[in-house]
Design a protein around this motif. Structure first.
Motif, PDB file in Angstrom:
ATOM      1  N   ALA A 168       0.863  -1.145  -0.016  1.00  0.00           N
ATOM      2  CA  ALA A 168       0.095  -0.186  -0.087  1.00  0.00           C
ATOM      3  C   ALA A 168       0.865   1.285   0.075  1.00  0.00           C
ATOM      4  CB  ALA A 168      -0.696   0.088   1.066  1.00  0.00           C
ATOM      5  N   GLU A 169       0.982   1.971  -1.058  1.00  0.00           N
ATOM      6  CA  GLU A 169       1.595   3.149  -1.379  1.00  0.00           C
ATOM      7  C   GLU A 169       1.404   4.361  -0.607  1.00  0.00           C
ATOM      8  OE1 GLU A 169       3.206   3.995  -5.270  1.00  0.00           O
ATOM      9  OE2 GLU A 169       4.662   2.534  -5.214  1.00  0.00           O
ATOM     10  N   ASN A 170       0.000   4.481  -0.719  1.00  0.00           N
ATOM     11  CA  ASN A 170      -0.813   5.410   0.185  1.00  0.00           C
ATOM     12  C   ASN A 170      -2.242   4.767   0.221  1.00  0.00           C
ATOM     13  OD1 ASN A 170      -1.930   6.191  -2.448  1.00  0.00           O
ATOM     14  ND2 ASN A 170      -0.055   7.402  -2.794  1.00  0.00           N
ATOM     15  N   ASP A 171      -3.277   5.560   0.702  1.00  0.00           N
ATOM     16  CA  ASP A 171      -4.739   5.069   0.659  1.00  0.00           C
ATOM     17  C   ASP A 171      -5.057   4.761  -0.526  1.00  0.00           C
ATOM     18  OD1 ASP A 171      -4.771   5.126   3.305  1.00  0.00           O
ATOM     19  OD2 ASP A 171      -5.981   6.820   3.465  1.00  0.00           O
ATOM     20  N   SER A 172      -4.975   5.344  -1.786  1.00  0.00           N
ATOM     21  CA  SER A 172      -5.458   5.231  -2.811  1.00  0.00           C
ATOM     22  C   SER A 172      -4.571   4.616  -4.042  1.00  0.00           C
ATOM     23  CB  SER A 172      -6.000   6.206  -3.416  1.00  0.00           C
ATOM     24  OG  SER A 172      -5.003   7.100  -3.712  1.00  0.00           O
ATOM     25  N   THR A 173      -3.351   4.039  -3.551  1.00  0.00           N
ATOM     26  CA  THR A 173      -2.537   3.161  -4.720  1.00  0.00           C
ATOM     27  C   THR A 173      -1.912   2.160  -3.932  1.00  0.00           C
ATOM     28  OG1 THR A 173      -1.638   5.637  -5.343  1.00  0.00           O
ATOM     29  CG2 THR A 173      -0.443   3.684  -5.876  1.00  0.00           C
ATOM     30  N   VAL A 174      -2.028   0.848  -4.703  1.00  0.00           N
ATOM     31  CA  VAL A 174      -1.438  -0.425  -4.211  1.00  0.00           C
ATOM     32  C   VAL A 174      -0.841  -1.137  -5.517  1.00  0.00           C
ATOM     33  CG1 VAL A 174      -3.774  -1.447  -4.968  1.00  0.00           C
ATOM     34  CG2 VAL A 174      -2.590  -2.460  -3.167  1.00  0.00           C
ATOM     35  N   VAL A 175       0.293  -1.664  -5.003  1.00  0.00           N
ATOM     36  CA  VAL A 175       1.150  -2.441  -5.805  1.00  0.00           C
ATOM     37  C   VAL A 175       1.249  -3.734  -5.777  1.00  0.00           C
ATOM     38  CG1 VAL A 175       3.378  -2.393  -6.820  1.00  0.00           C
ATOM     39  CG2 VAL A 175       2.634  -0.254  -5.955  1.00  0.00           C
ATOM     40  N   LEU A 176       0.883  -4.372  -6.735  1.00  0.00           N
ATOM     41  CA  LEU A 176       0.973  -6.170  -6.661  1.00  0.00           C
ATOM     42  C   LEU A 176       2.232  -6.432  -7.490  1.00  0.00           C
ATOM     43  CD1 LEU A 176      -2.714  -7.200  -7.266  1.00  0.00           C
ATOM     44  CD2 LEU A 176      -1.525  -7.174  -5.206  1.00  0.00           C
ATOM     45  N   GLU A 177       3.055  -7.261  -6.894  1.00  0.00           N
ATOM     46  CA  GLU A 177       4.125  -7.951  -7.582  1.00  0.00           C
ATOM     47  C   GLU A 177       3.775  -9.265  -7.794  1.00  0.00           C
ATOM     48  OE1 GLU A 177       7.073  -6.732  -8.238  1.00  0.00           O
ATOM     49  OE2 GLU A 177       7.084  -4.611  -7.145  1.00  0.00           O
ATOM     50  N   LEU A 178       4.356  -9.897  -8.927  1.00  0.00           N
ATOM     51  CA  LEU A 178       3.901 -10.965  -9.427  1.00  0.00           C
ATOM     52  C   LEU A 178       5.323 -11.761  -9.572  1.00  0.00           C
ATOM     53  CD1 LEU A 178       1.361 -10.663 -12.310  1.00  0.00           C
ATOM     54  CD2 LEU A 178       0.869 -11.101  -9.996  1.00  0.00           C
ATOM     55  N   THR A 179       5.375 -12.954  -9.471  1.00  0.00           N
ATOM     56  CA  THR A 179       6.812 -13.803  -9.600  1.00  0.00           C
ATOM     57  C   THR A 179       7.044 -14.062 -11.067  1.00  0.00           C
ATOM     58  OG1 THR A 179       5.516 -15.737  -9.420  1.00  0.00           O
ATOM     59  CG2 THR A 179       6.444 -14.852  -7.498  1.00  0.00           C
ATOM     60  N   ARG A 180       6.119 -13.726 -11.903  1.00  0.00           N
ATOM     61  CA  ARG A 180       6.453 -14.112 -13.476  1.00  0.00           C
ATOM     62  C   ARG A 180       5.167 -13.182 -14.512  1.00  0.00           C
ATOM     63  NH1 ARG A 180       3.952 -18.430 -11.185  1.00  0.00           N
ATOM     64  NH2 ARG A 180       2.269 -19.215 -12.372  1.00  0.00           N
ATOM     65  N   PHE A 181       5.688 -13.004 -15.385  1.00  0.00           N
ATOM     66  CA  PHE A 181       4.587 -12.465 -16.526  1.00  0.00           C
ATOM     67  C   PHE A 181       3.549 -13.652 -16.479  1.00  0.00           C
ATOM     68  CE2 PHE A 181       2.799 -12.811 -20.747  1.00  0.00           C
ATOM     69  CZ  PHE A 181       2.124 -11.752 -20.763  1.00  0.00           C
ATOM     70  N   HIS A 182       2.154 -13.312 -16.565  1.00  0.00           N
ATOM     71  CA  HIS A 182       1.073 -14.077 -16.957  1.00  0.00           C
ATOM     72  C   HIS A 182       0.131 -13.526 -17.972  1.00  0.00           C
ATOM     73  CE1 HIS A 182      -2.658 -16.472 -16.236  1.00  0.00           C
ATOM     74  NE2 HIS A 182      -1.850 -17.283 -15.626  1.00  0.00           N
ATOM     75  N   ALA A 183      -0.081 -14.064 -19.002  1.00  0.00           N
ATOM     76  CA  ALA A 183      -0.922 -13.712 -19.881  1.00  0.00           C
ATOM     77  C   ALA A 183      -2.298 -13.253 -19.578  1.00  0.00           C
ATOM     78  CB  ALA A 183      -1.193 -14.632 -21.204  1.00  0.00           C
ATOM     79  N   GLY A 184      -2.883 -13.674 -18.488  1.00  0.00           N
ATOM     80  CA  GLY A 184      -4.258 -13.432 -18.014  1.00  0.00           C
ATOM     81  C   GLY A 184      -4.529 -12.540 -16.970  1.00  0.00           C
ATOM     82  N   PHE A 185      -3.347 -11.755 -16.620  1.00  0.00           N
ATOM     83  CA  PHE A 185      -3.548 -10.712 -15.665  1.00  0.00           C
ATOM     84  C   PHE A 185      -3.518  -9.373 -16.336  1.00  0.00           C
ATOM     85  CE2 PHE A 185      -1.950  -8.194 -12.171  1.00  0.00           C
ATOM     86  CZ  PHE A 185      -2.473  -8.959 -11.110  1.00  0.00           C
ATOM     87  N   PRO A 186      -4.218  -8.499 -15.761  1.00  0.00           N
ATOM     88  CA  PRO A 186      -5.052  -8.563 -14.578  1.00  0.00           C
ATOM     89  C   PRO A 186      -6.417  -9.140 -14.828  1.00  0.00           C
ATOM     90  CG  PRO A 186      -5.246  -6.405 -15.491  1.00  0.00           C
ATOM     91  CD  PRO A 186      -4.416  -7.208 -16.514  1.00  0.00           C
ATOM     92  N   THR A 187      -6.742  -9.474 -15.918  1.00  0.00           N
ATOM     93  CA  THR A 187      -8.361  -9.779 -16.163  1.00  0.00           C
ATOM     94  C   THR A 187      -8.786 -10.954 -15.344  1.00  0.00           C
ATOM     95  OG1 THR A 187      -7.666  -9.466 -18.536  1.00  0.00           O
ATOM     96  CG2 THR A 187      -9.675 -10.730 -18.022  1.00  0.00           C
ATOM     97  N   LEU A 188      -7.590 -11.767 -14.893  1.00  0.00           N
ATOM     98  CA  LEU A 188      -8.150 -12.814 -14.076  1.00  0.00           C
ATOM     99  C   LEU A 188      -8.894 -12.417 -12.606  1.00  0.00           C
ATOM    100  CD1 LEU A 188      -5.805 -13.461 -11.579  1.00  0.00           C
ATOM    101  CD2 LEU A 188      -4.760 -14.284 -13.514  1.00  0.00           C
TER     102      LEU A 188
END
Length: 560
Positions: A168-188
């Motif tokens: 949570a960088e601030n109240d309105s900004t969140v960062v999700l880290e993945l371990t690898r590229f995934h073709a279906g993200f973020p749609t999933l």
């Protein structure tokens, strides 16, 4: 929208790296009824085909549970009503790093959960950490199905996970880290299981307190009585004895408020009884009307809408507990024995199609040159004899008290397949169980030998179909005992992680060829167009090609 589940799936284009690089998407964007009065208020009563398993969407995987929870919970990303187009929801925009592993979401502001606590970046991270840190029964494929199918393992490190961290960088900004590229993200992330839930409510009512009990589970107080999201409807009550779920309008909703004051789901397992309840005015609509009733319903003045098929019905084969089923020749014999053309013509609705592989032809990676299994009882007998199983006996499981988009009449489908198998000299032992009363649970723990199941796509990706079915060793209940289960799982992971779209397409096509020739873990049967029907008094319901309807825009007008 699974279906495994094995049940539920939709139509979004794969997000390749070219579409992921620094892309930002912004927001554009008993009758218990009373009169809706036209524009606002009133109650809509909808006939459900089965009971919800619980009200915590993370622990669910079936369409009847999601039909209810979808009205209460929202996701970071959503799908535009009536389409498979990705659109903002609780996140108003997002962008990725160049390698597609870091995703930054900018959240809607002023959003509160139903309990009055704020939805913010910290709440998002607490949701993801809750999902990632599941243990015990909660970490099984039967409960954390969508997490395992989409993200893989948990924080215990026993299996690799797509998820790495949430900040949570601030109240309105969140960062999700993945371990690898995934073709279906973020749609999933648009899938119902990943709806955002109140961390305070989950803590207070012990959301993770779920325990295995025999072939089923005992859920927490949160999952049974206190589901708490941000959506346009709030949980009111569940009368399990009468099979009635009541939701009420969330008057503090952050967006456009629901027009209905109440939304009631009444469980009516029998399709004929649902039709009679609609005709009597006891309910305002129901899903999956029998195709044989479509003309009569329309002539009676009801509003029947037929969705495009984006699903698969298959005959699953569990190899674990019947050694004969581990022989490819036996599985091929089963495929030759089934008259799929006749099944589609005699049992399935108009515009249904014979399935040639494990997902519809509109999904990327579909291969036109897969091995075919035309109806040939003599060929089936020959293969069984070659395999030394000419006196084969199999259990054939089918579900009761349910109608699914891909399976409009389970008993009739079971009957047709049983007759075909017996014509090929196979002895069939029928086993039926209620969908939410043992069928799904026992299929998932490999109790069923042959079983009817299917899937409605969540988005347009091979990974959402065959990746969901076979992509993790945790959920390979139907490939355990096979020499190629791990090989298939690795091939699916490699395809999903392939950045180049053309190379990814070729990999999925090769997987489909092997699925139908070398592996055959299941027999694809049909793609079926499901319908939904409502009273002419109901206005504003937008049918979803993903069977993902939202009821917030709906009104029920006063009858003349």
């Amino acid at each position: 929208m699974l279906q495994l589940r094995v049940a539920r799936p939709r139509r979004i284009a794969l997000i390749g790296l070219a579409g992921a690089l620094a892309i930002s998407m912004s927001a554009c964007a008993e009758s218990q009824r009373d009169s809706g009065g036209g524009s606002e208020g009133g109650t809509l009563v909808f006939g459900a085909t089965g009971a919800p398993s619980n009200f915590d969407p993370f622990y669910a995987s079936d369409g009847e549970t999601f039909r209810v929870t979808r009205q209460m919970f929202e996701n970071l990303v959503g799908l535009k009503p009536g389409t498979a187009e990705l659109e903002p929801e609780l996140a108003k925009e997002w962008k990725s790093s160049e390698d597609g592993k870091t995703w930054t979401f900018t959240l809607q502001e002023g959003v509160k959960f139903h309990d009055g606590t704020p939805f913010n970046a910290d709440a998002v991270c607490k949701n993801f950490e809750r999902m990632y840190n599941q243990t015990g029964a909660g970490a099984t494929a039967a409960l954390s199905y969508y997490w395992i199918e989409n993200f893989g393992g948990f924080s215990d490190g026993k299996q690799p996970s797509l998820y790495k961290s949430c900040t949570a960088e601030n109240d309105s900004t969140v960062v999700l880290e993945l371990t690898r590229f995934h073709a279906g993200f973020p749609t999933l992330l648009s899938q119902d299981s990943f709806g955002m839930q109140s961390p305070a409510a989950m803590d207070e009512y012990k959301a993770n307190d779920v325990k295995a009990q025999g072939d089923s589970f005992v859920f927490s107080e949160y999952a049974r009585q206190h589901p708490t999201g941000t959506g346009p409807f709030k949980f009111s009550s569940y009368d399990e004895g009468n099979g009635t779920v009541e939701l009420v309008r969330n008057d503090d909703y952050w967006g456009e408020k629901a027009k209905l004051s109440k939304l009631i789901f009444r469980v009516i397992p029998d399709e004929t009884a649902r039709k009679q309840a609609l005709e009597a005015g006891d309910i305002d609509g129901y899903d999956f009307p029998s195709p044989s009733d479509w003309d009569a319903l329309e002539k009676a003045g009801f509003n029947l809408q037929i969705r495009d098929p984006f699903n698969i019905l298959y005959l699953g084969i569990t190899q674990k507990n019947n050694p004969a089923l581990r022989d490819l020749r036996v599985r091929q014999a089963l495929a030759y024995a089934i008259d799929r053309e006749n099944l589609v013509k005699s049992v399935m609705p108009e515009k249904a199609e014979v399935a040639k592989q494990m997902y519809p032809p509109t999904v990327d990676g579909y291969a036109d040159d897969v091995t075919q299994y035309p109806h040939d009882p003599d060929k089936a007998k020959q293969l069984l004899k070659q395999a030394g199983h000419e006196n084969l006996t199999v259990e054939l499981w089918w579900p009761t008290q349910v109608t699914r988009p891909y399976m409009p009449n389970p008993q009739a489908i079971f009957g047709a397949i049983k007759e075909d198998l017996e014509e090929a000299g196979i002895t069939v032992k029928p086993i039926s169980k209620p969908w939410a009363g043992g069928y799904i649970d026992q299929v998932e723990v490999a109790k069923a030998q042959l079983f009817l199941l299917g899937w409605t796509g969540d988005y347009n990706s091979p990974d959402n179909f065959i990746g969901t079915f076979f992509g993790t060793t945790e959920n390979q209940f139907w490939t355990k005992g096979s020499p190629w289960g791990e090989e298939l799982s690795k091939a699916l992971d490699a395809a999903a992680a392939t950045v180049d779209p053309a190379q990814r397409e070729a990999k999925y096509q090769e997987i489909n060829r092997k699925l139908m020739s070398e592996y055959l873990p299941a027999i694809p049967l049909s793609h079926s167009p499901p319908a939904i029907v409502v009273s002419p008094d109901v206005q504003g319901l937008v049918p979803s090609p993903l069977t993902k309807e939202e009821f917030a825009p709906v009104t029920v007008s006063a009858s003349e």
